[in-house]
Design a protein around this motif. Sequence first.
Motif: not given
Length: 166
Positions: A21-23, A28-33
Amino acid sequence: MTDADPIKTPLTLDDGVDFAIIEHLFFAYRDFTADPDAILDEYGFGRAHHRVLHFVNRLPGLTVAELLEVLRITKQSLARVLKQLIDDGYIVQVPGPRDRRQRELYPTQKGRDLALALALPQSRRIRAALEEAEPGDSAAVERFLRAMVNPELRAQMDKLPNGRSK
């Protein structure tokens, strides 16, 4: 073994942490931003500019003090970003109606347009991810993300217009 010796085995679930989940959140954050970052780069802006634009557009009239509370950053951190957004015509600052020392922040049309340009690719990414999920997962995702926020800070999310999470 000393503290300087290399450890050649990865951390695992056996270490008591759900790394999957952490990964997933990291990726997800990397791609979301990523999409907004590319747009911001064209303007010479960064993620701090994005956050300020987002909340000023979601809560027009937000005071500087309220924005500091939402972002949980120092006045010094906000000052540089806010000055640039004001100087470049994305945000205007007006004295508060009751207390002239208070400064209320409003987006300009230019600021509104940029905020939408930054949010649209993120919205498309969220919509596509939810389409891959099971029906009804959207509410579960919202509850999960809300639960990730410190309980004493969740009320800030409730101030956003048309908020679905309660």
